[in-house]
Design a protein around this motif. Structure first.
Motif, PDB file in Angstrom:
ATOM      1  N   SER A   4      -1.779  -8.048  15.423  1.00  0.00           N
ATOM      2  CA  SER A   4      -0.858  -7.065  14.861  1.00  0.00           C
ATOM      3  C   SER A   4      -1.343  -5.637  15.098  1.00  0.00           C
ATOM      4  O   SER A   4      -0.536  -4.699  15.128  1.00  0.00           O
ATOM      5  N   TRP A   5      -2.646  -5.459  15.324  1.00  0.00           N
ATOM      6  CA  TRP A   5      -3.185  -4.116  15.549  1.00  0.00           C
ATOM      7  C   TRP A   5      -2.685  -3.509  16.857  1.00  0.00           C
ATOM      8  O   TRP A   5      -2.738  -2.286  17.042  1.00  0.00           O
ATOM      9  N   THR A   6      -2.173  -4.333  17.756  1.00  0.00           N
ATOM     10  CA  THR A   6      -1.675  -3.806  19.032  1.00  0.00           C
ATOM     11  C   THR A   6      -0.307  -3.139  18.892  1.00  0.00           C
ATOM     12  O   THR A   6       0.158  -2.490  19.834  1.00  0.00           O
ATOM     13  N   ARG A   7       0.340  -3.273  17.761  1.00  0.00           N
ATOM     14  CA  ARG A   7       1.700  -2.776  17.606  1.00  0.00           C
ATOM     15  C   ARG A   7       1.760  -1.257  17.449  1.00  0.00           C
ATOM     16  O   ARG A   7       2.742  -0.627  17.826  1.00  0.00           O
ATOM     17  N   GLN A   8       0.732  -0.678  16.847  1.00  0.00           N
ATOM     18  CA  GLN A   8       0.761   0.748  16.562  1.00  0.00           C
ATOM     19  C   GLN A   8      -0.239   1.496  17.445  1.00  0.00           C
ATOM     20  O   GLN A   8      -1.266   0.934  17.843  1.00  0.00           O
ATOM     21  N   PRO A   9       0.037   2.769  17.747  1.00  0.00           N
ATOM     22  CA  PRO A   9      -0.864   3.522  18.623  1.00  0.00           C
ATOM     23  C   PRO A   9      -2.226   3.759  17.995  1.00  0.00           C
ATOM     24  O   PRO A   9      -2.349   3.938  16.782  1.00  0.00           O
ATOM     25  N   ASP A 274       7.384  -4.136  21.388  1.00  0.00           N
ATOM     26  CA  ASP A 274       6.675  -4.321  20.123  1.00  0.00           C
ATOM     27  C   ASP A 274       5.194  -3.957  20.181  1.00  0.00           C
ATOM     28  O   ASP A 274       4.463  -4.180  19.211  1.00  0.00           O
ATOM     29  N   ALA A 275       4.724  -3.416  21.306  1.00  0.00           N
ATOM     30  CA  ALA A 275       3.307  -3.054  21.426  1.00  0.00           C
ATOM     31  C   ALA A 275       3.188  -1.621  21.910  1.00  0.00           C
ATOM     32  O   ALA A 275       3.941  -1.176  22.780  1.00  0.00           O
ATOM     33  N   ALA A 276       2.236  -0.892  21.341  1.00  0.00           N
ATOM     34  CA  ALA A 276       1.996   0.482  21.781  1.00  0.00           C
ATOM     35  C   ALA A 276       1.251   0.458  23.108  1.00  0.00           C
ATOM     36  O   ALA A 276       0.201  -0.194  23.216  1.00  0.00           O
TER      37      ALA A 276
END
Length: 690
Positions: A4-9, A274-276
């Motif tokens: 889930s950490w890959t979703r936000q910059p 869905d991934a930054a």
């Protein structure tokens, strides 16, 4: 969710350490530098042709300057500070001399000699190093260092190899031998794209089986031999270069243009929403002379453009921050401090665009660009037209998204009021059917140049591809010395009431003289351009603007290179003409300002309001952006229910005036950038900070 950490910059820092940096290197120094620039993630030197840990595998060489276990010590220290850490792998090359010991690992030229890049022999993708040893390296790293958050594979591609093994594999797959150097063959390109994607699929499965929480980030600075859609599906994070150096890579020239960071961020979001994306930005001004600092104005612009589009910023420093030419460091401090203070405003960003621009890999591969990421040297082709269209929309303050072909879907297009197809010369039957379905359902398209002249593999068509524009462009002729007559009132008004504008570049006549509603009929060209004879006579013949209704929608075709000409010459007439066609469909731009075109405006929606960025791209005339040229104040108007505007740069509230739903505020001075948030009324202007 484990990833889930890959979703936000995130705010990455990549220390591209030189082997000699390992002498007396203290891990604490790297951690301190990461803290200095407010990083919360990094890419650490790992394995491949240079191992930064005491490997027990004979397939890789330990950095000869290394004392102890850099990777282990660094991971221990970084995880104690809660940094995300990707381990850098480079399996593309070997150390000079190893090719004599392991000749079956390396790429062969047609004459049997070894192929090299930067003086290092290239690894063959079908050889045992890729097929066996890479998995042994991954296994060793994951077993010894389980705290790593994933792997970053650098310079990843399948190089052209003429060894007997590759010749056999390629012939069995395509029925043809490996093409000669300088020859581009669709069957071979498709083979190596799929071979790389299949291989990285195996790598991902191997990693997942041992650590489901480890991310895979494949990377190549110009994606040589990539099927970008398949690679994005395999990747957990789409990795791209946005470096925009003053002097590009002489081996594989990368693009050099003002909107590269925006392009890569939007492209990644189109492929993996869905991934930054992880956007790598060099701090070097010259790619082949890395120990030269990137000018601050250029570096800040690139990093802020990436962040404003929701990407993870990733400065790549050649060595340490403490180096001989450290002129780039204050720029990193400026950007990273801003992003750290206001990190919440850079998460969960959503597009406000009603316009999409089609980025067509088939046209880049098999049209005039001949696969070049930087485009055709002639300044024509899909790449130049695509860039010019993006620049026109940006200069007119219209937000836009990218959609990707081949394999575009009706769902991709249906959310937009307008789709632009810039010099999409190579269009598959399936993609053509999607374009027709979009228009028939009520959508509007603007196509330009030699639209759909060939199929998805660059083979010339005998019949038109689409029903909404039922014609082939045919052969082009030069429009140099000609004019486009402005007959329609809307177009004349957009150009100040003048009767005609200059024409240039190649011109196609897909509909001969066209229909009554068509416009921009071409007058000339006139061969005699002596001033005594430069009268413009006649109403024009073939149309430079073709408009057809189809179903509930409308298709327009500019059978000339409006984008490429704007990209090269910044001709304002072409911008205003294109803008009139856009306005006809989507209305006025949502952001209105009297700022000069050198101010790039980026608007993004956020759960708590609207965030606007104003990037200063002012540069010396005819020069690329290298030095800061502060700009005087300007006004900005936007429709919103916000009651206040807040500058994130200094946390000051800006005075607002309101007329109905439109608010207006003023930016008094623009240095590198301004970031203004317009919170929704319910949030009452509270900024979101980390």
């Amino acid at each position: 969710m484990p990833l889930s950490w890959t979703r936000q910059p995130l705010r990455f820092l990549q220390h591209l350490l030189r082997e000699s940096d390992a002498r007396d290197l203290e891990v604490g120094t790297l951690i301190a530098e990461m803290k200095r620039v407010h990083a919360d993630a990094c890419i650490a030197m790992g394995g491949g042709f240079s191992a930064w840990y005491p490997t027990k595998l004979a397939c890789q060489t330990v950095n000869p300057h290394l004392n102890g276990d850099f990777l282990g010590d660094f991971l221990h220290a970084a995880k104690a500070e809660d940094f995300r850490v990707l381990v850098r792998m480079d399996i593309s090359k070997g150390r000079a001399g190893v090719e004599r010991e392991r000749p079956d690992w390396f790429v062969r030229k047609p004459d049997g000699d070894f192929s090299a890049v930067w003086g290092m022999p290239q690894m063959c993708a079908t050889g045992n190093f890729w097929q066996v040893e890479v998995f042994a390296i991954l296994s060793e790293i994951m077993e010894n260092y389980p705290s790593g958050d994933g792997f970053f594979f650098n310079y990843l591609h399948v190089p052209r190899c003429h060894c007997s093994r590759c010749q056999k594999i390629v012939f069995e797959a395509t029925g043809k031998p490996v093409p000669a150097l300088g020859t581009r063959d669709p069957a071979y390109e498709q083979w190596r794209q799929n071979y790389l994607a299949d291989y990285m699929g195996r790598v991902r499965s191997f990693i997942r089986a041992r650590n489901p929480a480890a991310a895979l980030v494949p990377y190549h600075h110009v994606r040589d031999g990539w099927n970008i859609r398949r690679m994005a599906e395999i990747a957990d994070i789409v990795g791209s270069q946005v470096s925009n150096p003053i002097m590009p890579n002489p081996v594989d020239p990368q693009p050099s243009w003002n909107l590269w960071a925006a392009e890569e961020a939007q492209l990644a979001r189109a492929l993996k929403p869905d991934a930054a994306p992880l956007l790598i930005q060099t701090t070097s001004a010259v790619f082949a002379s890395r120990q030269t600092a990137m000018p601050p104005a250029r570096l800040v612009n690139n990093l802020m453009q990436a962040a404003a589009h929701g990407g993870s910023t990733a400065p790549a420093v050649n060595g340490l921050l403490a180096q001989d030419d450290a002129r780039f460091v204050p720029s990193l401090d400026l950007v990273s401090a801003h992003l750290s203070r206001h990190g919440g405003w850079y998460a969960n960003l959503q597009s406000t665009a009603r316009i999409a621009v089609l980025r067509c890999e088939a046209s880049r591969m098999w049209g005039e660009d001949a696969g070049r990421s930087a485009g055709a040297p002639s300044g024509e082709g899909h790449v130049a037209e695509f860039r010019g269209v993006c620049e026109i929309l940006t200069d007119l303050r219209y937000p836009f998204d990218l959609v990707v072909a081949p394999e575009v879907t009706l769902q991709d297009l249906a959310r937009y009021d307008l789709v632009v197809l810039p010099a999409v010369s190579c269009l598959s039957d399936a993609d053509a059917a999607v374009v027709d379905a979009y228009v028939e359902a009520g959508g509007t398209i603007i196509a330009t140049a030699d639209f759909a002249a060939a199929d998805g593999w660059g083979r010339g068509r005998a019949n038109h591809a689409t029903r909404c524009l039922p014609a082939l462009p045919g052969e082009s002729r030069s429009a140099v010395g000609a004019y486009f007559a402005l007959r329609g009132e809307a177009l004349r008004n957009a150009l100040g009431g003048i009767p005609h504008i200059a024409a240039a570049g190649p011109f196609w006549a897909p509909f001969a003289q066209g229909e009554v509603g068509d416009d921009l009929r071409i007058i000339g060209p006139f061969v005699n351009n002596a001033p005594e004879f430069t009268t413009v006579e006649g109403e024009g013949v073939e149309p430079g603007l073709v408009i057809r209704t189809f179903g509930k929608g409308r298709a327009s075709w500019l059978p000339w290179r409006v984008g490429a000409l704007y990209h090269r010459y910044s001709m304002p007439d072409f911008r205003d003409l294109f803008g009139a066609l856009v306005t006809r469909t989507v209305g006025d731009p949502p952001i209105r300002t009297n700022a000069p075109a050198a101010v790039e405006v980026i608007s993004r929606d956020h759960p708590e309001g609207l965030i606007l960025h104003f990037l200063n791209r002012a540069a010396s005339q005819t020069k690329g952006l290298a030095e800061l040229a502060p700009l005087a104040g300007f006004e900005v108007s936007v429709e919103t229910d916000a009651e206040i505007a807040i500058s994130l740069v200094n946390n000051e509230k800006l005075p607002l005036t309101r007329a109905s739903r439109t608010v207006t505020f003023r930016v008094e001075r623009l240095d590198h950038f301004a970031a203004i948030v317009l919170p929704r009324s319910a949030t009452k202007g509270e900024t979101t900070e980390e």
